[in-house]
Design a protein around this motif. Structure first.
Motif, PDB file in Angstrom:
ATOM      1  N   ILE A 174      -2.123   5.592   1.852  1.00 40.90           N
ATOM      2  CA  ILE A 174      -2.809   6.761   1.328  1.00 40.90           C
ATOM      3  C   ILE A 174      -2.110   7.972   1.932  1.00 40.90           C
ATOM      4  O   ILE A 174      -1.982   8.074   3.152  1.00 40.90           O
ATOM      5  N   GLN A 175      -1.635   8.849   1.079  1.00 37.34           N
ATOM      6  CA  GLN A 175      -1.015  10.077   1.567  1.00 37.34           C
ATOM      7  C   GLN A 175      -2.106  11.141   1.653  1.00 37.34           C
ATOM      8  O   GLN A 175      -2.901  11.307   0.730  1.00 37.34           O
ATOM      9  N   VAL A 176      -2.152  11.851   2.790  1.00 34.89           N
ATOM     10  CA  VAL A 176      -3.186  12.851   3.036  1.00 34.89           C
ATOM     11  C   VAL A 176      -2.518  14.183   3.356  1.00 34.89           C
ATOM     12  O   VAL A 176      -1.588  14.249   4.162  1.00 34.89           O
ATOM     13  N   TYR A 177      -3.004  15.239   2.705  1.00 32.92           N
ATOM     14  CA  TYR A 177      -2.512  16.588   2.963  1.00 32.92           C
ATOM     15  C   TYR A 177      -3.712  17.465   3.298  1.00 32.92           C
ATOM     16  O   TYR A 177      -4.709  17.477   2.571  1.00 32.92           O
ATOM     17  N   THR A 178      -3.636  18.165   4.403  1.00 31.39           N
ATOM     18  CA  THR A 178      -4.669  19.119   4.784  1.00 31.39           C
ATOM     19  C   THR A 178      -4.238  20.491   4.299  1.00 31.39           C
ATOM     20  O   THR A 178      -3.125  20.932   4.607  1.00 31.39           O
ATOM     21  N   LEU A 179      -5.108  21.144   3.516  1.00 28.24           N
ATOM     22  CA  LEU A 179      -4.763  22.468   3.001  1.00 28.24           C
ATOM     23  C   LEU A 179      -4.394  23.390   4.152  1.00 28.24           C
ATOM     24  O   LEU A 179      -5.082  23.450   5.168  1.00 28.24           O
ATOM     25  N   GLY A 180      -3.275  24.086   4.009  1.00 26.35           N
ATOM     26  CA  GLY A 180      -2.761  24.953   5.068  1.00 26.35           C
ATOM     27  C   GLY A 180      -1.816  24.232   6.000  1.00 26.35           C
ATOM     28  O   GLY A 180      -1.163  24.847   6.833  1.00 26.35           O
ATOM     29  N   GLY A 181      -1.731  22.908   5.865  1.00 28.41           N
ATOM     30  CA  GLY A 181      -0.829  22.123   6.711  1.00 28.41           C
ATOM     31  C   GLY A 181       0.603  22.221   6.220  1.00 28.41           C
ATOM     32  O   GLY A 181       0.905  22.842   5.197  1.00 28.41           O
ATOM     33  N   GLU A 182       1.490  21.578   6.968  1.00 30.47           N
ATOM     34  CA  GLU A 182       2.901  21.670   6.639  1.00 30.47           C
ATOM     35  C   GLU A 182       3.428  20.482   5.847  1.00 30.47           C
ATOM     36  O   GLU A 182       4.413  20.606   5.129  1.00 30.47           O
ATOM     37  N   LYS A 183       2.803  19.297   5.995  1.00 28.75           N
ATOM     38  CA  LYS A 183       3.339  18.134   5.292  1.00 28.75           C
ATOM     39  C   LYS A 183       2.251  17.091   5.054  1.00 28.75           C
ATOM     40  O   LYS A 183       1.168  17.139   5.637  1.00 28.75           O
ATOM     41  N   TRP A 184       2.591  16.131   4.207  1.00 25.64           N
ATOM     42  CA  TRP A 184       1.715  14.993   3.918  1.00 25.64           C
ATOM     43  C   TRP A 184       1.821  13.984   5.054  1.00 25.64           C
ATOM     44  O   TRP A 184       2.875  13.827   5.659  1.00 25.64           O
ATOM     45  N   ARG A 185       0.705  13.293   5.346  1.00 22.49           N
ATOM     46  CA  ARG A 185       0.688  12.215   6.338  1.00 22.49           C
ATOM     47  C   ARG A 185       0.413  10.901   5.612  1.00 22.49           C
ATOM     48  O   ARG A 185      -0.352  10.865   4.653  1.00 22.49           O
ATOM     49  N   ASP A 186       1.016   9.823   6.096  1.00 24.76           N
ATOM     50  CA  ASP A 186       0.772   8.496   5.535  1.00 24.76           C
ATOM     51  C   ASP A 186      -0.261   7.766   6.381  1.00 24.76           C
ATOM     52  O   ASP A 186      -0.110   7.675   7.605  1.00 24.76           O
ATOM     53  N   VAL A 187      -1.285   7.234   5.726  1.00 27.21           N
ATOM     54  CA  VAL A 187      -2.284   6.392   6.381  1.00 27.21           C
ATOM     55  C   VAL A 187      -2.159   5.016   5.738  1.00 27.21           C
ATOM     56  O   VAL A 187      -2.360   4.860   4.534  1.00 27.21           O
ATOM     57  N   ARG A 188      -1.804   4.020   6.540  1.00 26.01           N
ATOM     58  CA  ARG A 188      -1.603   2.659   6.030  1.00 26.01           C
ATOM     59  C   ARG A 188      -2.921   1.894   5.993  1.00 26.01           C
ATOM     60  O   ARG A 188      -3.748   2.033   6.881  1.00 26.01           O
ATOM     61  N   THR A 189      -3.087   1.079   4.963  1.00 27.75           N
ATOM     62  CA  THR A 189      -4.248   0.198   4.858  1.00 27.75           C
ATOM     63  C   THR A 189      -3.876  -1.146   5.481  1.00 27.75           C
ATOM     64  O   THR A 189      -2.696  -1.492   5.551  1.00 27.75           O
ATOM     65  N   GLU A 190      -4.888  -1.900   5.927  1.00 26.33           N
ATOM     66  CA  GLU A 190      -4.606  -3.207   6.545  1.00 26.33           C
ATOM     67  C   GLU A 190      -4.104  -4.209   5.517  1.00 26.33           C
ATOM     68  O   GLU A 190      -3.356  -5.114   5.831  1.00 26.33           O
ATOM     69  N   GLN A 191      -4.557  -4.054   4.271  1.00 28.32           N
ATOM     70  CA  GLN A 191      -4.132  -4.947   3.203  1.00 28.32           C
ATOM     71  C   GLN A 191      -3.935  -4.121   1.941  1.00 28.32           C
ATOM     72  O   GLN A 191      -4.410  -2.990   1.848  1.00 28.32           O
ATOM     73  N   ALA A 192      -3.231  -4.684   0.972  1.00 25.33           N
ATOM     74  CA  ALA A 192      -3.052  -3.987  -0.305  1.00 25.33           C
ATOM     75  C   ALA A 192      -4.401  -3.891  -1.001  1.00 25.33           C
ATOM     76  O   ALA A 192      -5.152  -4.859  -1.054  1.00 25.33           O
ATOM     77  N   LEU A 193      -4.725  -2.700  -1.509  1.00 30.35           N
ATOM     78  CA  LEU A 193      -5.988  -2.460  -2.193  1.00 30.35           C
ATOM     79  C   LEU A 193      -5.733  -2.232  -3.679  1.00 30.35           C
ATOM     80  O   LEU A 193      -4.676  -1.731  -4.070  1.00 30.35           O
ATOM     81  N   SER A 194      -6.707  -2.557  -4.499  1.00 28.52           N
ATOM     82  CA  SER A 194      -6.561  -2.480  -5.944  1.00 28.52           C
ATOM     83  C   SER A 194      -6.550  -1.042  -6.454  1.00 28.52           C
ATOM     84  O   SER A 194      -7.540  -0.324  -6.336  1.00 28.52           O
ATOM     85  N   LEU A 195      -5.435  -0.635  -7.029  1.00 30.80           N
ATOM     86  CA  LEU A 195      -5.345   0.669  -7.660  1.00 30.80           C
ATOM     87  C   LEU A 195      -6.128   0.678  -8.972  1.00 30.80           C
ATOM     88  O   LEU A 195      -6.706   1.687  -9.363  1.00 30.80           O
ATOM     89  N   PHE A 196      -6.215  -0.472  -9.636  1.00 31.29           N
ATOM     90  CA  PHE A 196      -6.979  -0.610 -10.875  1.00 31.29           C
ATOM     91  C   PHE A 196      -8.449  -0.255 -10.641  1.00 31.29           C
ATOM     92  O   PHE A 196      -9.055   0.462 -11.432  1.00 31.29           O
ATOM     93  N   CYS A 197      -9.035  -0.748  -9.531  1.00 30.33           N
ATOM     94  CA  CYS A 197     -10.438  -0.443  -9.219  1.00 30.33           C
ATOM     95  C   CYS A 197     -10.649   1.056  -9.040  1.00 30.33           C
ATOM     96  O   CYS A 197     -11.636   1.609  -9.516  1.00 30.33           O
ATOM     97  N   VAL A 198      -9.727   1.711  -8.360  1.00 31.05           N
ATOM     98  CA  VAL A 198      -9.846   3.160  -8.135  1.00 31.05           C
ATOM     99  C   VAL A 198      -9.828   3.887  -9.477  1.00 31.05           C
ATOM    100  O   VAL A 198     -10.652   4.758  -9.735  1.00 31.05           O
ATOM    101  N   LYS A 199      -8.895   3.512 -10.348  1.00 35.36           N
ATOM    102  CA  LYS A 199      -8.774   4.174 -11.643  1.00 35.36           C
ATOM    103  C   LYS A 199      -9.993   3.915 -12.527  1.00 35.36           C
ATOM    104  O   LYS A 199     -10.439   4.799 -13.248  1.00 35.36           O
TER     105      LYS A 199
END
Length: 185
Positions: A21-46
């Motif tokens: 999951i890429q996370v950006y804080t408004l006003g920040g300088e760059k995106w951060r990567d947050v790794r999940t423990e396992q692959a999660l379903s993108l289909f469910c999110v959509k």
């Protein structure tokens, strides 16, 4: 904060998966990567959406060990930690009804999950179950609604406000179900 579910190369989930999951804080300088423990379903999110409640983002993912075949993922916006929350044990095994369709929503500032089951012999008769997360740490849920729906081709609820449930139908119509009067408009 802005979140982006970064699709992975894994193809073992229908509709793709993600493990970053890429996370950006408004006003920040760059995106951060947050790794999940396992692959999660993108289909469910959509298909079922993402909800912001109680300082966290919530979405559904696949969980083959659950009677729902789904679990809730909680992403705390302060510490950017992920947590898997199991749904309550529910018996969806009535042979007259097919597999449920799910939607994640928010009721009274709490994350909630709705399941809609259609009768196999009549696609117009349905059951709607709505559960609300009562305690995140204890992973306890409260059933808010169990409603018999009929005569409408309703796929899934979009949101619940007070005693009204807005639902989207297969013919692109929007319906409002009033819980107190059981009236559709």
């Amino acid at each position: 904060k802005i979140m982006h579910f970064l699709p992975g190369e894994e193809r073992h989930h229908v509709g793709g998966s993600f493990s970053v999951i890429q996370v950006y804080t408004l006003g920040g300088e760059k995106w951060r990567d947050v790794r999940t423990e396992q692959a999660l379903s993108l289909f469910c999110v959509k298909q079922t959406g993402v909800v912001n409640a109680d300082g966290a983002m919530y979405w559904l993912t696949k969980d083959e060990e659950s009677s729902w075949r789904r679990a809730v993922v909680s992403f705390d916006l302060r510490d950017e930690c992920l947590k898997l929350i199991r749904l309550p044990e529910v018996d969806f095994a009535d042979p007259a009804f097919g597999n449920p369709l799910y939607r994640i929503t928010e009721i009274d500032s709490k994350v909630s999950v709705a399941a809609v089951q259609a009768r196999r012999d009549s696609g117009l008769a349905r059951r709607l179950y709505v559960w609300t997360l009562d305690n995140k740490e204890k992973q306890s849920w409260i059933q808010k609604h169990s409603i018999e729906l009929s005569a409408l081709d309703i796929l899934r609820p979009h949101f619940i406000y007070g005693d009204k449930i807005a639902m989207h139908s297969g013919n692109d119509g929007i319906y409002c179900h009033e819980l107190t009067s059981q009236k559709f408009t």
